[in-house]
Design a protein around this motif. Sequence first.
Motif, mmCIF file in Angstrom:
data_model
loop_
_atom_site.group_PDB
_atom_site.id
_atom_site.type_symbol
_atom_site.label_atom_id
_atom_site.label_comp_id
_atom_site.label_asym_id
_atom_site.label_seq_id
_atom_site.Cartn_x
_atom_site.Cartn_y
_atom_site.Cartn_z
ATOM 1 N N ILE A 1 -15.855 -13.325 -26.175
ATOM 2 C CA ILE A 1 -14.987 -14.517 -26.892
ATOM 3 C C ILE A 1 -14.987 -15.491 -25.677
ATOM 4 C CG2 ILE A 1 -12.656 -15.147 -27.406
ATOM 5 C CD1 ILE A 1 -13.910 -13.547 -29.668
ATOM 6 N N GLY A 2 -14.742 -15.303 -24.479
ATOM 7 C CA GLY A 2 -14.691 -16.546 -23.379
ATOM 8 C C GLY A 2 -15.906 -17.202 -23.558
ATOM 9 N N ALA A 3 -17.245 -16.605 -23.482
ATOM 10 C CA ALA A 3 -18.307 -17.338 -23.574
ATOM 11 C C ALA A 3 -18.549 -18.385 -24.901
ATOM 12 C CB ALA A 3 -19.395 -16.462 -23.784
ATOM 13 N N GLU A 4 -17.854 -17.733 -25.893
ATOM 14 C CA GLU A 4 -17.985 -18.486 -27.229
ATOM 15 C C GLU A 4 -16.935 -19.875 -27.016
ATOM 16 O OE1 GLU A 4 -19.117 -15.285 -30.829
ATOM 17 O OE2 GLU A 4 -17.111 -16.024 -30.334
ATOM 18 N N MET A 5 -16.054 -19.709 -26.452
ATOM 19 C CA MET A 5 -15.022 -20.668 -26.386
ATOM 20 C C MET A 5 -15.758 -22.017 -25.451
ATOM 21 S SD MET A 5 -11.615 -19.017 -25.645
ATOM 22 C CE MET A 5 -10.546 -20.228 -25.442
ATOM 23 N N ILE A 6 -16.627 -21.554 -24.337
ATOM 24 C CA ILE A 6 -17.173 -22.485 -23.441
ATOM 25 C C ILE A 6 -18.505 -23.172 -24.365
ATOM 26 C CG2 ILE A 6 -18.406 -23.051 -21.321
ATOM 27 C CD1 ILE A 6 -16.423 -20.891 -20.320
ATOM 28 N N MET A 7 -19.306 -22.173 -24.692
ATOM 29 C CA MET A 7 -20.499 -22.714 -25.243
ATOM 30 C C MET A 7 -20.369 -23.170 -26.842
ATOM 31 S SD MET A 7 -23.162 -20.072 -24.005
ATOM 32 C CE MET A 7 -22.787 -18.824 -22.673
ATOM 33 N N ALA A 8 -19.294 -22.793 -27.445
ATOM 34 C CA ALA A 8 -18.891 -23.704 -28.753
ATOM 35 C C ALA A 8 -20.143 -23.555 -29.707
ATOM 36 C CB ALA A 8 -18.662 -25.095 -28.448
ATOM 37 N N THR A 9 -20.766 -22.548 -30.083
ATOM 38 C CA THR A 9 -21.717 -22.528 -31.302
ATOM 39 C C THR A 9 -21.080 -21.649 -32.260
ATOM 40 O OG1 THR A 9 -23.055 -21.155 -30.150
ATOM 41 C CG2 THR A 9 -23.869 -23.612 -30.578
ATOM 42 N N LEU A 10 -20.397 -21.498 -33.300
ATOM 43 C CA LEU A 10 -20.040 -20.751 -34.530
ATOM 44 C C LEU A 10 -19.050 -19.753 -33.578
ATOM 45 C CD1 LEU A 10 -22.990 -20.528 -36.732
ATOM 46 C CD2 LEU A 10 -20.624 -21.715 -37.203
ATOM 47 N N GLY A 11 -18.699 -18.608 -34.363
ATOM 48 C CA GLY A 11 -18.243 -17.647 -33.662
ATOM 49 C C GLY A 11 -16.491 -17.969 -33.589
ATOM 50 N N LEU A 12 -16.093 -16.572 -33.369
ATOM 51 C CA LEU A 12 -14.456 -16.703 -33.215
ATOM 52 C C LEU A 12 -14.109 -17.639 -32.192
ATOM 53 C CD1 LEU A 12 -13.468 -13.269 -34.409
ATOM 54 C CD2 LEU A 12 -13.234 -15.439 -35.703
ATOM 55 N N GLY A 13 -14.914 -17.600 -31.008
ATOM 56 C CA GLY A 13 -14.056 -18.347 -29.778
ATOM 57 C C GLY A 13 -14.233 -19.603 -30.131
ATOM 58 N N ASN A 14 -15.316 -19.977 -30.761
ATOM 59 C CA ASN A 14 -15.499 -21.415 -31.207
ATOM 60 C C ASN A 14 -14.555 -22.219 -31.788
ATOM 61 O OD1 ASN A 14 -16.807 -23.897 -31.154
ATOM 62 N ND2 ASN A 14 -17.703 -23.428 -33.134
ATOM 63 N N LEU A 15 -14.031 -21.132 -32.873
ATOM 64 C CA LEU A 15 -12.990 -21.485 -33.865
ATOM 65 C C LEU A 15 -11.676 -21.798 -33.083
ATOM 66 C CD1 LEU A 15 -13.252 -19.108 -37.171
ATOM 67 C CD2 LEU A 15 -13.525 -21.748 -36.933
ATOM 68 N N LEU A 16 -11.473 -21.048 -32.243
ATOM 69 C CA LEU A 16 -10.340 -21.200 -31.299
ATOM 70 C C LEU A 16 -10.251 -22.591 -30.778
ATOM 71 C CD1 LEU A 16 -9.760 -18.084 -29.014
ATOM 72 C CD2 LEU A 16 -8.378 -18.749 -30.879
ATOM 73 N N MET A 17 -11.440 -22.939 -30.357
ATOM 74 C CA MET A 17 -11.492 -24.525 -29.515
ATOM 75 C C MET A 17 -11.394 -25.477 -30.666
ATOM 76 S SD MET A 17 -11.423 -23.639 -26.707
ATOM 77 C CE MET A 17 -11.649 -24.975 -25.789
ATOM 78 N N TYR A 18 -11.887 -25.255 -31.917
ATOM 79 C CA TYR A 18 -12.024 -26.103 -32.711
ATOM 80 C C TYR A 18 -10.615 -26.283 -33.420
ATOM 81 C CZ TYR A 18 -12.931 -27.430 -37.809
ATOM 82 O OH TYR A 18 -12.943 -27.971 -39.183
ATOM 83 N N GLY A 19 -9.568 -25.374 -33.608
ATOM 84 C CA GLY A 19 -8.324 -25.373 -33.862
ATOM 85 C C GLY A 19 -7.350 -26.166 -32.700
ATOM 86 N N ARG A 20 -8.033 -26.080 -31.430
ATOM 87 C CA ARG A 20 -7.362 -26.548 -30.353
ATOM 88 C C ARG A 20 -7.548 -28.349 -30.801
ATOM 89 N NH1 ARG A 20 -9.298 -28.028 -24.763
ATOM 90 N NH2 ARG A 20 -10.632 -29.369 -26.374
#
Lengths: 259, 265
Positions: B199-218
């Motif tokens: 999830i941490g990695a997805e938030m930073i790298m931002a390609t799909l995934g739940l971590g990315n959705l978090l950043m999208y919402g932000r």
Amino acid sequence: MSKLELRGITKYYETGNGRLLALNNISLTVDDGEFVCIVGPSGCGKTTLLNIIAGLEKPQEGQVLLDGRQVNDTSPDRLMVFQEGALFPWLAVLQNVEFGLKIAGVEKGKRQEIARRYLEMMHLSKFENSYVHQLSTGMKQRVAIARGLAMDPQVLLMDEPFAALDAQTRDMLHAELQNIHAKTRKTIVFVTHNVRESACLADRVLVLTYRPASIKREFLMNFPRPRQIEDHFVVDTAKVIFAELKDEVQRAVSEQIVR
Amino acid sequence: MNRLSGKSRINGIADAALFLAVLLGVWELVYRLAIYPTYLFPSPAMVASSLFASVNDGLLQIGILTSLTRLLIGYIISIVFGAAIGLAMVKSPYLGRTLRPFGVGIQSFPSIAWVSPAILWFGFNDYAMIFVTVMGALFSITLGTYDGIRNTSPTYINAARNMGARGARLFFFVMLPAASPKIVSELRHGWSFAWRSLIGAEMIMATLGLGNLLMYGRELNDLSLVFAVMIAIFAVGQVFDRLLFENLQNKISQRWGLSTEPIGL
């Protein structure tokens, strides 16, 4: 002909403060079907001797011979019943008893039949699906004995198997073990620090000295069977054996206190 | 024993329901007190409708599926390599002595720090995220395998060898089952480490995934969506932790008699 023979077994350990001689030139023969008890003070090397017979430890000098042939590695022909049972907690009772047969490649139906026969002999048939932790200490030791017998060993080695039991359970297992010995005529080498137990069970009792262990004296037990631990000849002989053992126990205690 | 654990399960569900009710109640209360503006503190109902909306869009399913795929791939790689390294450490005392303290150290190292080298090595892609996931879980599984097998009671091994077990059969019939409580508990830790790292990695790298959705919402200033995604992350983690690992652990502890009560969190 002797079933089991030890020739000049010497075992030492290298420790921080030099060499510790555990067993000093031990030789003995055990006849086919004989029940031999080895008594000695705690820490004298009884278990080491049994481990060497089982092939689980190697002596620096000497040989172990089974039916006149030298044996080196451990093998089910000299099967050990461990002090704490050493049952596998991830297996049910029946699977524990058939474990060795499974390793030996006996097919499932056959090995279950054998395992069930020995469980019945030890009055454990009702518990074949129980797990080890659900059993009392006495039941665990009975499972361990059933597991040993199921392998049909040449020699059954028993390392203080009843040490952790209460007196009543022990008396009962003494009776059962003598019964099994009478039925199967297995050669048994039984290690204990309990002199009365040895006098009750054995055809012959060997007394070991304390560190290094060597055979101090042997007693022939030509008494009728089945015996009970309170039989007068058991009690009387135990006194004689204990007199022989007393010095060794005192040495063991004083050395262990100094350390 | 069965009746008891059935009863304690019902108690557990009642406890959880009560806890959830109180949590939602306090949340709703704070919302109604209007201490914070709505866009900073959405109500439970707003988060719920956001959750349904993102399910209707298919946004959440895609996110969960993408993240789970990465997680599973990373986790399987961790198991394969973790078990291999752990076994090598058992075989070679030198490796065991040196790698164990290193492994313990790296376990407390935040695996998110691997994102930087991962981006440089692999670029902004799945490989990089899977790499970070693996770095999160690998050492738990390595140490679980190593410690579990090395701490196997020598009596079990002696008894098995005495009964004729050698080599592969000694390993699979005795050493592995003897080590299973430790191994399963470290597999469970490894799973949760992997999930966090991913999830941490997805938030930073931002390609799909739940971590990315978090950043999208932000980015949309949509806190309802952010909370909805957080709930999904929590749920995915719990589903596997509870259904798979906890059941497995309870089964083992009951069989071994390690505890009479099922282990709960």
